[in-house]
Design a protein around this motif. Structure first.
Motif, mmCIF file in Angstrom:
data_model
loop_
_atom_site.group_PDB
_atom_site.id
_atom_site.type_symbol
_atom_site.label_atom_id
_atom_site.label_comp_id
_atom_site.label_asym_id
_atom_site.label_seq_id
_atom_site.Cartn_x
_atom_site.Cartn_y
_atom_site.Cartn_z
ATOM 1 N N VAL A 243 0.848 -1.191 0.000
ATOM 2 C CA VAL A 243 0.000 0.000 0.000
ATOM 3 C C VAL A 243 0.887 1.246 0.000
ATOM 4 C CG1 VAL A 243 -1.727 1.319 1.300
ATOM 5 C CG2 VAL A 243 -1.866 -1.180 1.218
ATOM 6 N N LYS A 244 0.493 2.255 -0.736
ATOM 7 C CA LYS A 244 1.285 3.486 -0.848
ATOM 8 C C LYS A 244 1.258 4.273 0.458
ATOM 9 C CE LYS A 244 1.904 7.532 -3.854
ATOM 10 N NZ LYS A 244 1.359 8.268 -5.019
ATOM 11 N N VAL A 245 2.435 4.734 0.868
ATOM 12 C CA VAL A 245 2.573 5.564 2.067
ATOM 13 C C VAL A 245 3.173 6.900 1.653
ATOM 14 C CG1 VAL A 245 3.655 5.814 4.330
ATOM 15 C CG2 VAL A 245 2.882 3.552 3.556
ATOM 16 N N VAL A 246 2.520 7.986 2.036
ATOM 17 C CA VAL A 246 2.970 9.329 1.654
ATOM 18 C C VAL A 246 3.240 10.160 2.914
ATOM 19 C CG1 VAL A 246 2.343 11.485 0.498
ATOM 20 C CG2 VAL A 246 1.675 9.280 -0.505
ATOM 21 N N PRO A 247 4.477 10.640 3.109
ATOM 22 C CA PRO A 247 4.759 11.501 4.270
ATOM 23 C C PRO A 247 4.298 12.934 4.012
ATOM 24 C CG PRO A 247 6.753 11.199 2.985
ATOM 25 C CD PRO A 247 5.699 10.362 2.318
ATOM 26 N N ILE A 248 3.682 13.516 5.018
ATOM 27 C CA ILE A 248 3.308 14.940 4.985
ATOM 28 C C ILE A 248 4.129 15.600 6.093
ATOM 29 C CG2 ILE A 248 1.426 16.618 5.014
ATOM 30 C CD1 ILE A 248 1.130 14.544 2.820
ATOM 31 N N PRO A 249 5.336 16.081 5.781
ATOM 32 C CA PRO A 249 6.259 16.548 6.822
ATOM 33 C C PRO A 249 5.794 17.823 7.518
ATOM 34 C CG PRO A 249 7.123 17.057 4.645
ATOM 35 C CD PRO A 249 5.895 16.216 4.424
ATOM 36 N N GLY A 250 6.387 18.008 8.686
ATOM 37 C CA GLY A 250 6.049 19.196 9.475
ATOM 38 C C GLY A 250 6.878 19.240 10.738
ATOM 39 N N ALA A 251 6.235 19.553 11.860
ATOM 40 C CA ALA A 251 6.945 19.746 13.127
ATOM 41 C C ALA A 251 7.645 18.482 13.607
ATOM 42 C CB ALA A 251 5.961 20.230 14.187
ATOM 43 N N SER A 252 8.843 18.658 14.168
ATOM 44 C CA SER A 252 9.612 17.578 14.785
ATOM 45 C C SER A 252 10.432 18.189 15.913
ATOM 46 C CB SER A 252 10.531 16.911 13.765
ATOM 47 O OG SER A 252 11.441 16.029 14.402
ATOM 48 N N ALA A 253 10.233 17.702 17.132
ATOM 49 C CA ALA A 253 10.910 18.295 18.285
ATOM 50 C C ALA A 253 12.424 18.169 18.187
ATOM 51 C CB ALA A 253 10.410 17.647 19.573
ATOM 52 N N VAL A 254 12.907 17.022 17.703
ATOM 53 C CA VAL A 254 14.356 16.823 17.636
ATOM 54 C C VAL A 254 14.993 17.811 16.666
ATOM 55 C CG1 VAL A 254 14.061 14.948 15.952
ATOM 56 C CG2 VAL A 254 16.201 15.167 17.170
ATOM 57 N N ILE A 255 14.377 18.028 15.519
ATOM 58 C CA ILE A 255 14.937 18.962 14.539
ATOM 59 C C ILE A 255 14.813 20.400 15.023
ATOM 60 C CG2 ILE A 255 14.759 19.808 12.172
ATOM 61 C CD1 ILE A 255 15.906 16.959 12.491
ATOM 62 N N ALA A 256 13.687 20.722 15.659
ATOM 63 C CA ALA A 256 13.508 22.073 16.198
ATOM 64 C C ALA A 256 14.578 22.377 17.241
ATOM 65 C CB ALA A 256 12.114 22.209 16.805
ATOM 66 N N ALA A 257 14.847 21.411 18.118
ATOM 67 C CA ALA A 257 15.850 21.603 19.169
ATOM 68 C C ALA A 257 17.241 21.791 18.585
ATOM 69 C CB ALA A 257 15.830 20.416 20.126
ATOM 70 N N LEU A 258 17.611 20.947 17.648
ATOM 71 C CA LEU A 258 18.935 21.047 17.030
ATOM 72 C C LEU A 258 19.107 22.367 16.294
ATOM 73 C CD1 LEU A 258 19.279 17.389 15.739
ATOM 74 C CD2 LEU A 258 20.932 18.521 17.228
ATOM 75 N N SER A 259 18.066 22.813 15.610
ATOM 76 C CA SER A 259 18.173 24.019 14.785
ATOM 77 C C SER A 259 18.424 25.274 15.615
ATOM 78 C CB SER A 259 16.904 24.208 13.949
ATOM 79 O OG SER A 259 15.796 24.567 14.771
ATOM 80 N N ALA A 260 17.960 25.281 16.866
ATOM 81 C CA ALA A 260 18.108 26.466 17.712
ATOM 82 C C ALA A 260 19.146 26.282 18.813
ATOM 83 C CB ALA A 260 16.755 26.833 18.335
ATOM 84 N N SER A 261 19.902 25.192 18.763
ATOM 85 C CA SER A 261 20.870 24.902 19.827
ATOM 86 C C SER A 261 22.213 25.591 19.622
ATOM 87 C CB SER A 261 21.100 23.393 19.923
ATOM 88 O OG SER A 261 21.783 22.923 18.770
ATOM 89 N N GLY A 262 22.557 25.867 18.366
ATOM 90 C CA GLY A 262 23.868 26.442 18.081
ATOM 91 C C GLY A 262 24.981 25.418 18.095
ATOM 92 N N ILE A 263 24.645 24.146 18.159
ATOM 93 C CA ILE A 263 25.669 23.093 18.139
ATOM 94 C C ILE A 263 26.237 22.978 16.730
ATOM 95 C CG2 ILE A 263 26.080 20.609 18.388
ATOM 96 C CD1 ILE A 263 23.908 20.614 20.568
ATOM 97 N N THR A 264 27.548 23.058 16.618
ATOM 98 C CA THR A 264 28.190 23.050 15.297
ATOM 99 C C THR A 264 28.753 21.688 14.908
ATOM 100 O OG1 THR A 264 30.276 23.789 16.293
ATOM 101 C CG2 THR A 264 28.784 25.497 15.463
ATOM 102 N N GLN A 265 28.717 20.737 15.807
ATOM 103 C CA GLN A 265 29.232 19.405 15.488
ATOM 104 C C GLN A 265 28.396 18.769 14.373
ATOM 105 O OE1 GLN A 265 28.873 17.398 19.230
ATOM 106 N NE2 GLN A 265 30.708 18.320 20.088
ATOM 107 N N ASN A 266 29.066 18.089 13.464
ATOM 108 C CA ASN A 266 28.356 17.413 12.383
ATOM 109 C C ASN A 266 27.747 16.103 12.878
ATOM 110 O OD1 ASN A 266 28.940 19.299 10.382
ATOM 111 N ND2 ASN A 266 30.934 18.405 10.001
ATOM 112 N N GLY A 267 26.508 15.864 12.461
ATOM 113 C CA GLY A 267 25.859 14.606 12.767
ATOM 114 C C GLY A 267 25.262 14.566 14.156
ATOM 115 N N PHE A 268 24.274 13.674 14.318
ATOM 116 C CA PHE A 268 23.679 13.461 15.635
ATOM 117 C C PHE A 268 23.084 12.057 15.679
ATOM 118 C CE2 PHE A 268 20.218 15.124 13.052
ATOM 119 C CZ PHE A 268 19.106 14.375 13.427
ATOM 120 N N HIS A 269 22.949 11.540 16.897
ATOM 121 C CA HIS A 269 22.320 10.240 17.105
ATOM 122 C C HIS A 269 21.065 10.470 17.920
ATOM 123 C CE1 HIS A 269 22.097 5.856 17.980
ATOM 124 N NE2 HIS A 269 21.538 6.290 19.103
#
Length: 283
Positions: free
Chosen positions: A106-132
């Motif tokens: 069956v076809k699955v379609v993502p409708i992207p939007g809010a994500s707490a992990v991405i929101a946190a990283l984007s405003a953290s100022g952390i410059t290290q590449n990559g995250f787990h």
């Protein structure tokens, strides 16, 4: 009859203004909405003037509900999958449903939007590449520390979710297992009225939380940076003297090994110095 489509729809993590136009249009278009908490989703739908059939899909009935949803999709219905906040399947119910549906073709379609992990990283100022991204750690202290031990060697920023009633004991374990000198960023109540970002050393985190109990409220994203590089110490006169004394009675490799343990200096630096002493005939 052609099969329907499962739409994986991200919803706001706090501020309803973060709901995307595409997400709203999708919820209006589908035949039914599968939700983690139907009461919570009813409020979201009411805010946007949407009236749809709701199907409960939560942690305790996910496998059973997935089978029922698959039957409906195979019958040609279009269904939206939502969670209480953020993107389904990311530390929230949904992955089991998506996995079963995709396996059935069956076809699955993502409708992207809010994500707490991405929101946190984007405003953290952390410059290290990559995250787990790990999500929620175990509730039990022993199990939590065991998981942290397994993550200790990761050379990227570690990202966790945590609930308010466990936040103090969680950061204490972070400091004990990962090291108190790691930088820890709290991202609390993201997109909500009391949104807070605070960065400190992991060893200072518990004291900060306990100094103001208001900071222990709400949902947390914790960002733990990699272990800071250890300061390199130059070989001083005393270290050189120790190495010379050891070289007088021991083979070079053994002398260097003992000198490393005694002085806590880099083995390679002491080895190079030992070769110089040997070459100059000083030992």
């Amino acid at each position: 009859m052609s099969m329907g489509t499962l739409y994986v729809v991200a919803t706001p993590i706090g501020n309803l203004g973060d709901m995307t136009i595409r997400g709203i249009e999708t919820l209006k278009m589908v035949d039914a909405i599968a939700a983690e908490d139907t009461r919570h989703t009813s409020g979201l739908l009411s805010h946007f003037g949407i009236s749809k059939k709701l199907i409960a899909v939560h942690e305790h009935n996910e496998h059973q509900s997935a089978e029922k949803l698959l039957t409906q999709l195979q019958a040609g219905e279009n269904i939206a999958l939502v969670t209480d906040a953020g993107t389904p399947g990311i530390s929230d119910p949904g992955a089991v449903v998506v996995g079963l549906v995709r396996k059935a073709g069956v076809k699955v379609v993502p409708i992207p939007g809010a994500s707490a992990v991405i929101a946190a990283l984007s405003a953290s100022g952390i410059t290290q590449n990559g995250f787990h991204f790990h999500g929620f750690l175990p509730a039990s202290g022993a199990a939590r520390r065991k998981v942290l031990e397994s993550l200790k060697s990761q050379a990227v920023t570690l990202v966790f979710y945590e609930a308010p009633h466990r936040i103090v004991e969680c950061v204490e374990d972070l400091a004990i297992v990962l090291g108190g000198e790691r930088r820890l960023t709290f991202a609390r109540e993201l997109t909500k009225t009391f949104e807070t970002f605070y960065t400190c050393m992991a060893g200072e985190a518990s004291a900060w939380l306990q100094a103001d109990t208001n900071q222990q409220r709400g949902e947390f994203v914790l960002l733990v940076e990699t272990e800071p590089p250890k300061e390199t110490q130059a070989v001083n006169e005393e270290s050189a003297r120790i190495l010379k004394c050891l070289l007088a009675d021991l083979p070079l490799k053994q002398a260097v090994k003992l000198a490393t343990e005694i002085t806590n200096l880099k083995k390679n630096d002491l080895y190079e110095l030992a070769l110089k002493f040997k070459g100059a005939g000083d030992a």
